[in-house]
Design a protein around this motif. Structure first.
Motif, PDB file in Angstrom:
ATOM      1  N   ALA A 181       1.771 -22.755 -17.388  1.00 43.31           N
ATOM      2  CA  ALA A 181       1.386 -21.745 -18.371  1.00 43.31           C
ATOM      3  C   ALA A 181       0.181 -20.943 -17.914  1.00 43.31           C
ATOM      4  N   VAL A 182       0.002 -19.770 -18.521  1.00 43.73           N
ATOM      5  CA  VAL A 182      -1.117 -18.908 -18.164  1.00 43.73           C
ATOM      6  C   VAL A 182      -2.451 -19.601 -18.440  1.00 43.73           C
ATOM      7  N   GLU A 183      -2.496 -20.445 -19.477  1.00 44.56           N
ATOM      8  CA  GLU A 183      -3.742 -21.169 -19.772  1.00 44.56           C
ATOM      9  C   GLU A 183      -4.126 -22.096 -18.627  1.00 44.56           C
ATOM     10  N   GLN A 184      -3.155 -22.697 -17.964  1.00 50.15           N
ATOM     11  CA  GLN A 184      -3.445 -23.575 -16.827  1.00 50.15           C
ATOM     12  C   GLN A 184      -4.016 -22.787 -15.657  1.00 50.15           C
ATOM     13  N   ARG A 243      -5.735 -19.983 -15.918  1.00 53.80           N
ATOM     14  CA  ARG A 243      -7.109 -19.605 -16.297  1.00 53.80           C
ATOM     15  C   ARG A 243      -8.071 -20.772 -16.095  1.00 53.80           C
ATOM     16  N   GLU A 244      -7.629 -21.970 -16.439  1.00 50.80           N
ATOM     17  CA  GLU A 244      -8.474 -23.152 -16.202  1.00 50.80           C
ATOM     18  C   GLU A 244      -8.688 -23.363 -14.710  1.00 50.80           C
ATOM     19  N   ASP A 284     -11.307 -20.911 -13.501  1.00 50.66           N
ATOM     20  CA  ASP A 284     -12.643 -21.394 -13.879  1.00 50.66           C
ATOM     21  C   ASP A 284     -13.095 -22.511 -12.940  1.00 50.66           C
ATOM     22  N   ASN A 340       3.354 -14.364 -17.007  1.00 54.79           N
ATOM     23  CA  ASN A 340       1.944 -14.142 -17.343  1.00 54.79           C
ATOM     24  C   ASN A 340       1.018 -14.964 -16.465  1.00 54.79           C
ATOM     25  N   ALA A 341       1.446 -16.185 -16.139  1.00 53.26           N
ATOM     26  CA  ALA A 341       0.628 -17.036 -15.264  1.00 53.26           C
ATOM     27  C   ALA A 341       0.522 -16.427 -13.873  1.00 53.26           C
ATOM     28  N   SER A 344      -1.755 -13.481 -13.925  1.00 54.24           N
ATOM     29  CA  SER A 344      -3.153 -13.898 -14.057  1.00 54.24           C
ATOM     30  C   SER A 344      -3.728 -14.361 -12.727  1.00 54.24           C
TER      31      SER A 344
END
Length: 327
Positions: free
Chosen positions: A87-90, A92-93, A96, A121-122, A125
């Protein structure tokens, strides 16, 4: 024990690391079970100046549960246990993570496996970070096929192709690890992929492969419910059933149109081939079926209903591959 078919590649990559010429983004591609993750683990250890033991074993189950990687400057990104996609959240993490200062004031290494499991999206990103990676960071993407990744991702990475192990070398390597098993049969069922052969032996997947063969025979004889079979195959986990089916059909193509000279020339496979390919020399049903299996493998990360599409494939199997020709 080092896989000998990867020696040359290991030396080349190690030399690039030692001379400070290693790229910030590398795309490792090759067949499942060929040694891609072994190479990644070896490379990460070289970049971080540790041993591979410090990174944990190349164990698909441990890695999937997040237990295999223990080094604070190494991050493994892969689908969550109950998901097919990254996922895109992964991502982004992950971004970071690599922007933080290294614990050892050295490199920070990230692996994305399988990279083709990233959502659209991932992948988008990740693009900017691939273009302008933080100093000292290395992003390693691992995939089975370049065609499953966006061209924009591929163009921003240096590609490393993991070669197929010659059968004699693969068999010798497996026998040196453990002389007990019938590695010739296991390697055959694994499509010639040594690390997949190891996984099949230690996880019981070899037994599942035999069950798959029997299921196909039962479907041809109308002795089994296709929905029940599909659900049972999905329970194998981690895409094993679709990889097996792809290799099975590829083996039938070799056998039907080239002759019985490949990893899949067993008598039971020959009987299946003759029943499923009723028109003899007409190759289109075979290649159409192979494309359909490959497409389903590629689309697993998109949220598609894999089980229902597998039902469709299995129905087409006992229909002589005809159910997919006109779609």
């Amino acid at each position: 024990m080092n896989p000998p078919w990867l020696n040359e590649l290991q030396v080349t990559l190690g030399t690039a690391v030692d001379h400070g010429r290693f790229p910030h983004a590398v795309l490792i591609h090759g067949a499942y079970g060929s040694g891609r993750r072994w190479l990644l683990n070896n490379l990460a250890a070289r970049l971080l100046h540790v041993t591979t033991a410090d990174l944990g074993p190349v164990d698909p189950v441990a890695d999937r549960e997040g237990k295999a990687i223990r080094h604070p400057d190494f991050l493994s990104v892969r689908p969550a246990p109950d998901k097919h996609s990254i996922a895109v959240e992964q991502i982004r993490e992950m971004i970071d993570f690599i922007q933080l200062t290294s614990h050892q004031r050295g490199a920070k290494v990230v692996s994305l496996y399988p990279a083709d499991a990233m959502t659209v999206n991932a992948a988008n990103s990740l693009l900017k970070t691939l273009e302008e990676p933080p100093s000292g960071s290395v992003i390693c993407l691992v995939t089975e096929a370049l065609s499953r990744l966006p061209a924009t991702i591929i163009s921003r990475c240096q590609r490393v192709r993991v070669p197929v192990a010659p059968s004699e070398i693969a068999l010798s390597w497996l026998q040196q690890i453990d002389a007990g098993p019938d590695w010739a049969s296991i390697l055959e069922a694994a499509g010639g992929a040594p690390f997949l052969a190891l996984e099949m032996h230690h996880s019981g997947l070899m037994d599942r492969a035999g069950e798959f063969d029997r299921d196909l025979e039962s479907l041809i004889g109308r002795q089994e419910n296709v929905i029940v079979v599909a659900r049972r195959w999905m329970d194998s986990g981690d895409g094993f059933a679709l990889r097996w089916l792809y290799r099975k059909v590829a083996g039938l193509i070799r056998q039907q149109f080239v002759g019985p000279q490949g990893v899949d020339d067993r008598p039971d496979s020959r009987s299946i081939s003759l029943k499923a390919g009723g028109d003899g020399p007409d190759s289109e049903p075979y290649f159409g079926y192979l494309r359909a299996v490959g497409d389903l493998r590629r689309l697993q990360a998109t949220g598609i209903n894999v089980e229902m599409n597998l039902v469709r494939l299995l129905i087409a199997w006992y229909g002589g591959f005809r159910g997919l020709r006109d779609e």
